[in-house]
Write a protein that holds these residues in place. Structure first.
Motif, PDB file in Angstrom:
ATOM      1  N   VAL A  56       0.822  -1.215   0.000  1.00 21.36           N
ATOM      2  CA  VAL A  56       0.000   0.000   0.000  1.00 21.36           C
ATOM      3  C   VAL A  56       0.853   1.262   0.000  1.00 21.36           C
ATOM      4  CG1 VAL A  56      -1.651   1.333   1.367  1.00 21.36           C
ATOM      5  CG2 VAL A  56      -1.985  -1.121   1.074  1.00 21.36           C
ATOM      6  N   PHE A  57       1.873   1.309   0.828  1.00 24.00           N
ATOM      7  CA  PHE A  57       2.673   2.523   0.974  1.00 24.00           C
ATOM      8  C   PHE A  57       3.864   2.604   0.025  1.00 24.00           C
ATOM      9  CE2 PHE A  57       0.556   2.322   5.141  1.00 24.00           C
ATOM     10  CZ  PHE A  57      -0.054   3.562   5.116  1.00 24.00           C
ATOM     11  N   GLY A  58       4.239   1.487  -0.601  1.00 25.65           N
ATOM     12  CA  GLY A  58       5.379   1.501  -1.517  1.00 25.65           C
ATOM     13  C   GLY A  58       6.708   1.663  -0.819  1.00 25.65           C
ATOM     14  N   ASN A  59       6.749   1.279   0.459  1.00 24.95           N
ATOM     15  CA  ASN A  59       7.946   1.449   1.257  1.00 24.95           C
ATOM     16  C   ASN A  59       8.221   0.190   2.054  1.00 24.95           C
ATOM     17  OD1 ASN A  59       9.137   2.204   4.091  1.00 24.95           O
ATOM     18  ND2 ASN A  59       9.854   3.743   2.659  1.00 24.95           N
ATOM     19  N   CYS A  60       9.468  -0.266   2.028  1.00 25.51           N
ATOM     20  CA  CYS A  60       9.892  -1.400   2.845  1.00 25.51           C
ATOM     21  C   CYS A  60      10.902  -0.874   3.856  1.00 25.51           C
ATOM     22  CB  CYS A  60      10.524  -2.473   1.963  1.00 25.51           C
ATOM     23  SG  CYS A  60      11.226  -3.849   2.896  1.00 25.51           S
ATOM     24  N   LEU A  61      10.613  -1.061   5.127  1.00 22.85           N
ATOM     25  CA  LEU A  61      11.499  -0.532   6.162  1.00 22.85           C
ATOM     26  C   LEU A  61      12.857  -1.222   6.173  1.00 22.85           C
ATOM     27  CD1 LEU A  61       8.943   0.002   9.049  1.00 22.85           C
ATOM     28  CD2 LEU A  61       9.912   1.697   7.503  1.00 22.85           C
ATOM     29  N   VAL A  62      12.895  -2.507   5.817  1.00 23.67           N
ATOM     30  CA  VAL A  62      14.180  -3.211   5.739  1.00 23.67           C
ATOM     31  C   VAL A  62      15.020  -2.621   4.605  1.00 23.67           C
ATOM     32  CG1 VAL A  62      15.295  -5.433   5.328  1.00 23.67           C
ATOM     33  CG2 VAL A  62      13.244  -5.322   6.740  1.00 23.67           C
ATOM     34  N   TYR A  63      14.383  -2.357   3.459  1.00 21.89           N
ATOM     35  CA  TYR A  63      15.091  -1.705   2.355  1.00 21.89           C
ATOM     36  C   TYR A  63      15.603  -0.334   2.799  1.00 21.89           C
ATOM     37  CZ  TYR A  63      13.510  -4.912  -1.380  1.00 21.89           C
ATOM     38  OH  TYR A  63      13.302  -5.985  -2.194  1.00 21.89           O
ATOM     39  N   GLN A  64      14.770   0.394   3.521  1.00 20.53           N
ATOM     40  CA  GLN A  64      15.152   1.740   3.964  1.00 20.53           C
ATOM     41  C   GLN A  64      16.359   1.689   4.905  1.00 20.53           C
ATOM     42  OE1 GLN A  64      11.812   3.949   5.385  1.00 20.53           O
ATOM     43  NE2 GLN A  64      12.988   5.785   5.778  1.00 20.53           N
ATOM     44  N   LEU A  65      16.373   0.734   5.821  1.00 21.63           N
ATOM     45  CA  LEU A  65      17.490   0.607   6.760  1.00 21.63           C
ATOM     46  C   LEU A  65      18.788   0.229   6.066  1.00 21.63           C
ATOM     47  CD1 LEU A  65      15.756  -1.231   9.740  1.00 21.63           C
ATOM     48  CD2 LEU A  65      16.579   1.127   9.697  1.00 21.63           C
ATOM     49  N   THR A  66      18.683  -0.567   4.987  1.00 25.31           N
ATOM     50  CA  THR A  66      19.888  -1.027   4.297  1.00 25.31           C
ATOM     51  C   THR A  66      20.249  -0.167   3.092  1.00 25.31           C
ATOM     52  OG1 THR A  66      18.566  -2.590   3.000  1.00 25.31           O
ATOM     53  CG2 THR A  66      19.579  -3.419   5.024  1.00 25.31           C
ATOM     54  N   GLY A  67      19.409   0.830   2.781  1.00 32.46           N
ATOM     55  CA  GLY A  67      19.701   1.724   1.672  1.00 32.46           C
ATOM     56  C   GLY A  67      19.372   1.159   0.305  1.00 32.46           C
ATOM     57  N   ILE A  68      18.547   0.120   0.252  1.00 31.38           N
ATOM     58  CA  ILE A  68      18.158  -0.498  -1.020  1.00 31.38           C
ATOM     59  C   ILE A  68      16.923   0.206  -1.560  1.00 31.38           C
ATOM     60  CG2 ILE A  68      17.316  -2.631  -2.096  1.00 31.38           C
ATOM     61  CD1 ILE A  68      18.813  -4.159   0.106  1.00 31.38           C
ATOM     62  N   SER A  69      16.869   0.373  -2.865  1.00 29.64           N
ATOM     63  CA  SER A  69      15.684   0.923  -3.507  1.00 29.64           C
ATOM     64  C   SER A  69      15.533   0.307  -4.886  1.00 29.64           C
ATOM     65  CB  SER A  69      15.764   2.442  -3.635  1.00 29.64           C
ATOM     66  OG  SER A  69      14.625   2.930  -4.298  1.00 29.64           O
ATOM     67  N   THR A  70      14.357  -0.246  -5.161  1.00 30.59           N
ATOM     68  CA  THR A  70      14.057  -0.757  -6.499  1.00 30.59           C
ATOM     69  C   THR A  70      13.134   0.201  -7.235  1.00 30.59           C
ATOM     70  OG1 THR A  70      12.187  -2.061  -5.660  1.00 30.59           O
ATOM     71  CG2 THR A  70      14.325  -3.161  -5.781  1.00 30.59           C
ATOM     72  N   TYR A  71      12.766   1.296  -6.589  1.00 25.82           N
ATOM     73  CA  TYR A  71      11.852   2.286  -7.168  1.00 25.82           C
ATOM     74  C   TYR A  71      12.592   3.180  -8.153  1.00 25.82           C
ATOM     75  CZ  TYR A  71       8.312   5.990  -7.317  1.00 25.82           C
ATOM     76  OH  TYR A  71       7.374   6.902  -7.716  1.00 25.82           O
ATOM     77  N   LYS A  72      12.036   3.347  -9.338  1.00 26.57           N
ATOM     78  CA  LYS A  72      12.677   4.159 -10.366  1.00 26.57           C
ATOM     79  C   LYS A  72      11.795   5.337 -10.778  1.00 26.57           C
ATOM     80  CE  LYS A  72      16.003   1.184 -10.699  1.00 26.57           C
ATOM     81  NZ  LYS A  72      16.916   1.210  -9.617  1.00 26.57           N
ATOM     82  N   GLY A  73      10.910   5.789  -9.905  1.00 28.58           N
ATOM     83  CA  GLY A  73       9.982   6.861 -10.235  1.00 28.58           C
ATOM     84  C   GLY A  73      10.617   8.242 -10.223  1.00 28.58           C
ATOM     85  N   ALA A  74       9.801   9.244 -10.517  1.00 31.43           N
ATOM     86  CA  ALA A  74      10.272  10.625 -10.612  1.00 31.43           C
ATOM     87  C   ALA A  74      10.737  11.184  -9.279  1.00 31.43           C
ATOM     88  CB  ALA A  74       9.159  11.514 -11.179  1.00 31.43           C
ATOM     89  N   ASP A  75      10.146  10.710  -8.185  1.00 34.66           N
ATOM     90  CA  ASP A  75      10.524  11.249  -6.877  1.00 34.66           C
ATOM     91  C   ASP A  75      11.508  10.341  -6.134  1.00 34.66           C
ATOM     92  OD1 ASP A  75       8.552   9.331  -6.557  1.00 34.66           O
ATOM     93  OD2 ASP A  75       7.692  10.285  -4.782  1.00 34.66           O
ATOM     94  N   ALA A  76      12.211   9.464  -6.859  1.00 36.77           N
ATOM     95  CA  ALA A  76      13.202   8.596  -6.233  1.00 36.77           C
ATOM     96  C   ALA A  76      14.410   9.425  -5.805  1.00 36.77           C
ATOM     97  CB  ALA A  76      13.642   7.498  -7.195  1.00 36.77           C
ATOM     98  N   LYS A  77      14.913   9.139  -4.606  1.00 33.55           N
ATOM     99  CA  LYS A  77      16.071   9.867  -4.096  1.00 33.55           C
ATOM    100  C   LYS A  77      17.349   9.113  -4.453  1.00 33.55           C
ATOM    101  CE  LYS A  77      16.017  11.562   0.012  1.00 33.55           C
ATOM    102  NZ  LYS A  77      15.932  11.677   1.452  1.00 33.55           N
ATOM    103  N   ASP A  78      18.396   9.834  -4.760  1.00 32.32           N
ATOM    104  CA  ASP A  78      19.705   9.223  -4.971  1.00 32.32           C
ATOM    105  C   ASP A  78      20.315   8.955  -3.615  1.00 32.32           C
ATOM    106  OD1 ASP A  78      20.374  11.414  -7.737  1.00 32.32           O
ATOM    107  OD2 ASP A  78      19.529   9.398  -7.735  1.00 32.32           O
ATOM    108  N   THR A  79      20.784   7.729  -3.420  1.00 35.58           N
ATOM    109  CA  THR A  79      21.391   7.375  -2.134  1.00 35.58           C
ATOM    110  C   THR A  79      22.856   7.173  -2.264  1.00 35.58           C
ATOM    111  OG1 THR A  79      20.847   5.056  -2.502  1.00 35.58           O
ATOM    112  CG2 THR A  79      19.313   6.359  -1.167  1.00 35.58           C
TER     113      THR A  79
END
Length: 79
Positions: A56-79
């Protein structure tokens, strides 16, 4: 102030999580005899709910903690 829930799940990632959530919740709620153990059933419900929330939210907290992102949208942040 930083945004807490930045999208980090791609459409494919979210679709897989949706399928996993439906299978896990359906099995745990409607077919508890397949699982047998009430503790394992509760864990499966929690796992399904966490995947549904991620969907629903498009966010995985485990991904966030490890700096992983599979999202390629316009509002994606560069990490």
């Amino acid at each position: 102030m930083p945004t807490m829930l930045v999208k980090n799940l791609s459409l494919i990632d979210r679709a897989i999580r949706g399928i996993v959530a439906v299978v896990a919740l359906t099995t745990a709620i409607f077919f508890p005899e397949v699982i047998g153990d009430p503790l394992l059933q509760g864990i499966l419900v929690a796992f399904g709910l966490l995947n549904a929330i991620s969907l629903v939210f498009g966010n995985c907290l485990v991904y966030q903690l490890t700096g992983i992102s599979t999202y390629k949208g316009a509002d994606a942040k560069d990490t």
